[in-house]
Design a protein around this motif. Structure first.
Motif, PDB file in Angstrom:
ATOM      1  N   LEU A  19       0.816  -1.219   0.000  1.00 36.55           N
ATOM      2  CA  LEU A  19       0.000   0.000   0.000  1.00 36.55           C
ATOM      3  C   LEU A  19       0.849   1.269   0.000  1.00 36.55           C
ATOM      4  CD1 LEU A  19      -2.738  -1.174   2.516  1.00 36.55           C
ATOM      5  CD2 LEU A  19      -2.907  -1.056   0.032  1.00 36.55           C
ATOM      6  N   ARG A  20       2.109   1.162   0.413  1.00 36.83           N
ATOM      7  CA  ARG A  20       2.978   2.339   0.410  1.00 36.83           C
ATOM      8  C   ARG A  20       3.116   2.906  -1.011  1.00 36.83           C
ATOM      9  NH1 ARG A  20       7.131   4.824   3.483  1.00 36.83           N
ATOM     10  NH2 ARG A  20       8.917   5.482   2.223  1.00 36.83           N
ATOM     11  N   ALA A  21       3.032   2.029  -2.010  1.00 35.26           N
ATOM     12  CA  ALA A  21       3.161   2.464  -3.405  1.00 35.26           C
ATOM     13  C   ALA A  21       2.002   3.337  -3.861  1.00 35.26           C
ATOM     14  CB  ALA A  21       3.282   1.247  -4.319  1.00 35.26           C
ATOM     15  N   LEU A  22       0.930   3.400  -3.080  1.00 34.15           N
ATOM     16  CA  LEU A  22      -0.211   4.245  -3.424  1.00 34.15           C
ATOM     17  C   LEU A  22       0.058   5.720  -3.126  1.00 34.15           C
ATOM     18  CD1 LEU A  22      -3.164   2.080  -2.018  1.00 34.15           C
ATOM     19  CD2 LEU A  22      -2.355   2.223  -4.389  1.00 34.15           C
ATOM     20  N   PHE A  23       1.190   6.037  -2.491  1.00 33.89           N
ATOM     21  CA  PHE A  23       1.464   7.397  -2.034  1.00 33.89           C
ATOM     22  C   PHE A  23       2.706   7.957  -2.694  1.00 33.89           C
ATOM     23  CE2 PHE A  23      -1.109   5.399   1.147  1.00 33.89           C
ATOM     24  CZ  PHE A  23      -2.008   6.386   1.503  1.00 33.89           C
ATOM     25  N   ASP A  24       2.698   9.270  -2.889  1.00 30.39           N
ATOM     26  CA  ASP A  24       3.837  10.000  -3.456  1.00 30.39           C
ATOM     27  C   ASP A  24       4.627  10.583  -2.294  1.00 30.39           C
ATOM     28  OD1 ASP A  24       5.593  11.263  -5.079  1.00 30.39           O
ATOM     29  OD2 ASP A  24       4.174  12.710  -5.913  1.00 30.39           O
ATOM     30  N   LEU A  25       5.588   9.809  -1.794  1.00 27.84           N
ATOM     31  CA  LEU A  25       6.351  10.198  -0.610  1.00 27.84           C
ATOM     32  C   LEU A  25       7.713  10.737  -1.027  1.00 27.84           C
ATOM     33  CD1 LEU A  25       5.377   7.048   1.400  1.00 27.84           C
ATOM     34  CD2 LEU A  25       4.721   9.378   2.015  1.00 27.84           C
ATOM     35  N   PRO A  26       8.107  11.904  -0.520  1.00 25.43           N
ATOM     36  CA  PRO A  26       9.395  12.499  -0.916  1.00 25.43           C
ATOM     37  C   PRO A  26      10.578  11.645  -0.481  1.00 25.43           C
ATOM     38  CG  PRO A  26       8.001  14.085   0.268  1.00 25.43           C
ATOM     39  CD  PRO A  26       7.376  12.751   0.440  1.00 25.43           C
ATOM     40  N   ASP A  27      11.581  11.553  -1.326  1.00 23.22           N
ATOM     41  CA  ASP A  27      12.810  10.848  -0.968  1.00 23.22           C
ATOM     42  C   ASP A  27      13.487  11.546   0.212  1.00 23.22           C
ATOM     43  OD1 ASP A  27      12.454   9.031  -3.017  1.00 23.22           O
ATOM     44  OD2 ASP A  27      13.673  10.177  -4.445  1.00 23.22           O
ATOM     45  N   GLY A  28      14.040  10.763   1.094  1.00 26.49           N
ATOM     46  CA  GLY A  28      14.812  11.320   2.197  1.00 26.49           C
ATOM     47  C   GLY A  28      13.975  11.880   3.337  1.00 26.49           C
ATOM     48  N   VAL A  29      12.676  11.622   3.310  1.00 24.26           N
ATOM     49  CA  VAL A  29      11.792  12.137   4.354  1.00 24.26           C
ATOM     50  C   VAL A  29      11.154  10.968   5.096  1.00 24.26           C
ATOM     51  CG1 VAL A  29       9.627  13.360   4.807  1.00 24.26           C
ATOM     52  CG2 VAL A  29      11.305  14.326   3.221  1.00 24.26           C
ATOM     53  N   ILE A  30      11.171  11.043   6.422  1.00 23.91           N
ATOM     54  CA  ILE A  30      10.428  10.106   7.270  1.00 23.91           C
ATOM     55  C   ILE A  30       9.225  10.869   7.797  1.00 23.91           C
ATOM     56  CG2 ILE A  30      10.484   8.674   9.336  1.00 23.91           C
ATOM     57  CD1 ILE A  30      13.540   8.478   8.941  1.00 23.91           C
ATOM     58  N   TYR A  31       8.051  10.506   7.310  1.00 23.69           N
ATOM     59  CA  TYR A  31       6.866  11.302   7.610  1.00 23.69           C
ATOM     60  C   TYR A  31       6.065  10.686   8.746  1.00 23.69           C
ATOM     61  CZ  TYR A  31       2.982  14.475   6.780  1.00 23.69           C
ATOM     62  OH  TYR A  31       2.021  15.450   6.929  1.00 23.69           O
ATOM     63  N   LEU A  32       6.153  11.295   9.910  1.00 26.24           N
ATOM     64  CA  LEU A  32       5.434  10.845  11.102  1.00 26.24           C
ATOM     65  C   LEU A  32       4.440  11.907  11.552  1.00 26.24           C
ATOM     66  CD1 LEU A  32       8.367   9.182  13.088  1.00 26.24           C
ATOM     67  CD2 LEU A  32       6.824   8.142  11.417  1.00 26.24           C
ATOM     68  N   ASP A  33       3.783  12.520  10.573  1.00 25.73           N
ATOM     69  CA  ASP A  33       2.806  13.562  10.876  1.00 25.73           C
ATOM     70  C   ASP A  33       1.501  13.349  10.113  1.00 25.73           C
ATOM     71  OD1 ASP A  33       1.979  15.721  12.303  1.00 25.73           O
ATOM     72  OD2 ASP A  33       3.151  17.208  11.201  1.00 25.73           O
TER      73      ASP A  33
END
Length: 428
Positions: A19-33
């Motif tokens: 399911l992570r592939a469903l999101f456009d997550l920036p490289d180098g960022v750990i998003y805990l918000d």
């Protein structure tokens, strides 16, 4: 203690990993918000572009009919309802959480005044989200009610024959503490009162069953929630409101209005009559014209939640949420001792939402800013809370390990003391 290699092994076995592939997550960022703003689904930009260029740009006003714009509040509402133990056509997407809370709490007070006119008390948690308390304070002043605020552990003692409405946020935004919904509903109804729930930090994060598992007494009366947190609907996404069908049926029978009787909540809005006749059921809780672009984005976010059904569904999401938060808490307490961090979130997973909060009396805000500069995004809640949210759709166990490693380095080097991290921004 869990190692980094252990975390990689957990990710390899994670049934939700696809399911992570469903999101456009920036490289180098750990998003805990994600408990403040969910990440961008990959489908959203193209969908909003389609609505803007084809449905709006080409088809113009025809799209209210040809593209089904007019049905979006109920269509998306039915999708959200399926995540919350509610039935079709019981939940509507509209307005903001604050506006929907005003509508729901107003309706609850109307019912309370009819059924128990001697009761003039609204009870809520002292550290409930401020907008909830401000709305309740405003309505208490307008209606001649008393607003009583208490610690979470004091709430049960206030469920008595003076209570008209209990208003609670299911998962507290600061501590992450989760109330026992069905148990609370039973107690409130046993006292002859009503309950309004705010699901802002629950919907899409923890299992919710608004109708309870048994008789009506265990069900909620009213619920509201937002679309931009765990539902991934985008900044300022529309919110939702749910009312138990026995209450909407009563409102139909007794011609009870909600206070913001806007034109689209009319039984026949396109007859354009000068007098108001509320729509049946939940339809009366809609007010103005739906924000179509925002609704298109919200539907993409809700669809990411529905995609989890093919990967274990809500039980799998909850298991991973608990595992992520327990790992984070254990690593922080093992590796950050001596740096003044105090756990604020319940240790018992049954009492915890999908977040972990630590208090630090001195330096909480700059510590979070130093983490953000390193690409670890959590948030700060005054006066002293460092808050980390875990969205099981896209957060990995290795993200938790690496986030704690950055926290250790920030604390040990003292880099949070740099002046740039101590300058308060408008949004914390």
């Amino acid at each position: 203690m869990t190692t980094r290699q252990d975390c990689l092994a957990l990710d390899a076995r994670d049934e939700l990993a696809p399911l992570r592939a469903l999101f456009d997550l920036p490289d180098g960022v750990i998003y805990l918000d994600g408990n403040s703003l969910g990440a961008l689904p990959r489908a959203t930009a193209a969908r909003v572009q389609q609505v803007a260029t084809a449905e709006w740009g080409r088809d113009l006003i025809k799209s209210w009919n040809t593209a089904g714009w007019i049905d979006l509040p109920q269509r998306i509402g039915n999708k959200i309802a399926s995540l919350l133990g509610a039935g079709p056509d019981e939940l509507i997407v509209a307005d903001s959480t604050s506006v929907n809370l005003f509508k729901a709490l107003s309706a609850a007070l109307d019912l309370a005044q009819r059924d128990t006119p001697g009761r003039k008390r609204i009870v809520s948690e002292r550290f409930n989200f401020p907008t909830d308390l401000y709305i309740a304070e405003s309505l208490a002043r307008q209606r001649g009610f008393e607003l009583v605020l208490a610690e979470a552990d004091e709430i049960p003692a206030l469920i008595d024959d003076r209570l008209a409405v209990l208003m609670l946020t299911h998962v507290n935004y600061r501590s992450g503490r989760m109330h026992r919904m069905e148990e609370t509903n039973l107690a409130v109804h046993g006292a002859g009162a009503l309950v309004v729930w705010d699901l802002a930090h629950s919907a899409g994060a923890v299992p919710v069953n608004l109708k309870g598992s048994g008789p009506r007494a265990g069900a909620a009366d009213f619920a509201v929630g937002c679309g931009y947190k765990y539902l991934n609907g985008g900044p300022g996404a529309p919110a939702f409101v749910w009312v138990h069908p026995t209450i909407t049926a009563r409102m139909d029978a007794e011609q009870l209005w909600q206070p913001l009787s806007g034109w689209l909540g009319h039984a026949a809005p396109f007859q354009f009559t000068p007098d108001y006749h509320p729509a049946a059921g939940i339809g009366r809780f809609i007010c103005g014209t739906p924000p179509v672009l925002s609704l298109a984005a919200l539907e993409c976010g809700v669809d990411t939640m529905l995609a989890a059904e093919a990967h274990g569904g809500q039980p799998a999401l909850r298991r991973k949420s608990i595992a992520l938060s327990e790992l984070f808490i254990a690593l922080v307490e093992a590796r950050c001792t001596g740096h003044g961090l105090t756990l604020q979130t319940p240790r018992d997973a049954a009492q915890r939402g999908s977040q972990a909060s630590f208090a630090r009396a001195d330096g909480g805000y700059p510590i979070m800013q130093a983490l953000i500069a390193r690409g670890v995004i959590g948030d700060f809640r005054a006066p002293d809370i460092l808050r980390f949210g875990f969205t099981p759709l896209y957060t990995r166990f290795i993200d938790v390990w690496d986030a704690v490693e950055h926290l250790v380095q920030v604390l040990q080097t003292g880099e949070w003391r740099q002046a740039r991290f101590n300058q308060r921004a408008a949004v914390t």
